[in-house]
Write an enzyme that holds these catalytic residues in place. Structure first.
Site, PDB file in Angstrom:
ATOM      1  CE1 TYR A  58       0.812   1.684   4.213  1.00 64.91           C
ATOM      2  CE2 TYR A  58       1.077  -0.701   4.415  1.00 64.91           C
ATOM      3  CZ  TYR A  58       1.297   0.582   4.894  1.00 64.91           C
ATOM      4  OH  TYR A  58       2.025   0.760   6.047  1.00 64.91           O
ATOM      5  CG  PHE A  68      -0.020   9.121   5.476  1.00 67.38           C
ATOM      6  CD1 PHE A  68      -0.122   7.907   6.128  1.00 67.38           C
ATOM      7  CD2 PHE A  68      -1.071   9.523   4.666  1.00 67.38           C
ATOM      8  CE1 PHE A  68      -1.242   7.105   5.993  1.00 67.38           C
ATOM      9  CE2 PHE A  68      -2.195   8.736   4.515  1.00 67.38           C
ATOM     10  CZ  PHE A  68      -2.277   7.514   5.176  1.00 67.38           C
ATOM     11  CG  ASP A  69       3.055   3.980   6.273  1.00 68.85           C
ATOM     12  OD1 ASP A  69       4.274   3.813   6.107  1.00 68.85           O
ATOM     13  OD2 ASP A  69       2.326   3.165   6.863  1.00 68.85           O
ATOM     14  CB  ILE A  88      -8.640   2.136   9.731  1.00 65.90           C
ATOM     15  CG1 ILE A  88      -8.091   1.967   8.305  1.00 65.90           C
ATOM     16  CG2 ILE A  88      -7.639   2.848  10.619  1.00 65.90           C
ATOM     17  CD1 ILE A  88      -7.771   3.269   7.606  1.00 65.90           C
ATOM     18  CE1 TYR A 114      -5.203   4.789  12.696  1.00 65.60           C
ATOM     19  CE2 TYR A 114      -5.135   5.736  10.487  1.00 65.60           C
ATOM     20  CZ  TYR A 114      -4.754   4.751  11.384  1.00 65.60           C
ATOM     21  OH  TYR A 114      -3.942   3.727  10.965  1.00 65.60           O
ATOM     22  CG  PHE A 131      -4.710   3.662   2.400  1.00 64.27           C
ATOM     23  CD1 PHE A 131      -3.444   3.507   2.946  1.00 64.27           C
ATOM     24  CD2 PHE A 131      -5.713   4.211   3.185  1.00 64.27           C
ATOM     25  CE1 PHE A 131      -3.185   3.886   4.251  1.00 64.27           C
ATOM     26  CE2 PHE A 131      -5.465   4.590   4.489  1.00 64.27           C
ATOM     27  CZ  PHE A 131      -4.200   4.430   5.030  1.00 64.27           C
TER      28      PHE A 131
END
Length: 259
Positions: A58, A68-69, A88, A114, A131
């Site tokens: 991902y 961010f990731d 999540i 979140y 994502f």
């Protein structure tokens, strides 16, 4: 390494992520929960299903396109048990729609991500998250070794943990989950309990098993920093960055130590 970012994904990644007007038929699909998704590539692999172990690659974005990731950047697929609340809500729902080989874009509203609390210093409150996800495999879950090793540590100490890990990996490789994240999680549990030097030894064990993982060098770099050994921290952050030139944390830590 399986590539998540195909040319189609690279095209989408260059867009400004504003989805208020992108619900046209055949483009963005919206579920009853409010989850939105785009099918980027569709395959006919095995179906995902609750209770199965799902392995994914991902890349996560904010709505302004900032990453961010990314498991892709770390070269470390992420695995979790689908439908067990380990991730999540938007992931549990979205990945349940996928077959192995599929590549989806998930646009996840805050209440399925979140929420109002956000997540640490990375995800702000009320954030919509995007994502790009590729489902790599589904299968029967293996037994996680983290909790088992932590119990051994509490009862018998560090050397018993190392011996147990090596023995199980030799005699029961198909029964237990030996992915890099398992020892990494154990190492961070030890850091949080102020057992810094033992955490370093666990991260070293992880490096033995995964010498080409940028993440394991990043983790031991952090542990050395906590231990006050900036020389070893710098060596390992540089190794992490050598393996993954996109590791922003390693870049920042190296710059901080050299200035």
């Amino acid at each position: 390494m399986k590539k998540l970012l195909t040319s189609a994904l690279l095209f989408f990644a260059s867009l400004n992520f504003s989805y208020s007007q992108t619900d046209s038929a055949g483009d963005t699909i919206t579920t009853s929960s409010g989850l939105k998704y785009i099918i980027i590539e569709k395959k006919d692999g095995a179906e995902s299903e609750p209770g199965k172990a799902a392995e994914v690659h991902y890349t996560g974005y904010f709505t302004d396109g900032k990453v961010f990731d990314s498991s892709v950047d770390r070269n470390e697929p992420f695995e979790f048990i689908l439908g067990q609340g380990q991730v999540i809500k938007g992931w549990d729902e979205g990945i349940d729609l996928m077959n192995v080989g599929d590549k989806f874009r998930l646009i996840i509203p805050s209440d399925l991500a979140y929420g109002k609390k956000g997540a640490g210093n990375i995800i702000p409150p009320d954030a919509v998250l995007i994502f790009d996800v590729e489902l790599l495999s589904v299968g029967d879950p293996k037994i996680a070794i983290t909790d088992m090793l932590m119990l051994t540590y509490a009862q018998k100490g560090l050397q018993a943990v190392i011996d147990q890990y090596k023995e199980l990996k030799t005699v029961s490789p198909d029964k237990y989950n030996f992915k890099e994240s398992q020892l990494n999680s154990l190492g961070y549990q030890l850091l949080q309990s102020n057992n810094t030097k033992d955490a370093i030894e666990i991260f070293k064990l992880n490096i033995e098993s995964f010498p080409n993982s940028s993440n394991v060098y990043d983790s031991i770099g952090e542990a050395y920093m906590i231990d006050g050994n900036k020389e070893e921290a710098l060596i390992n952050y540089k190794k992490s960055l050598e393996i993954n030139p996109n590791n922003e944390n390693a870049k920042q830590m190296i710059e901080k130590m050299q200035n």
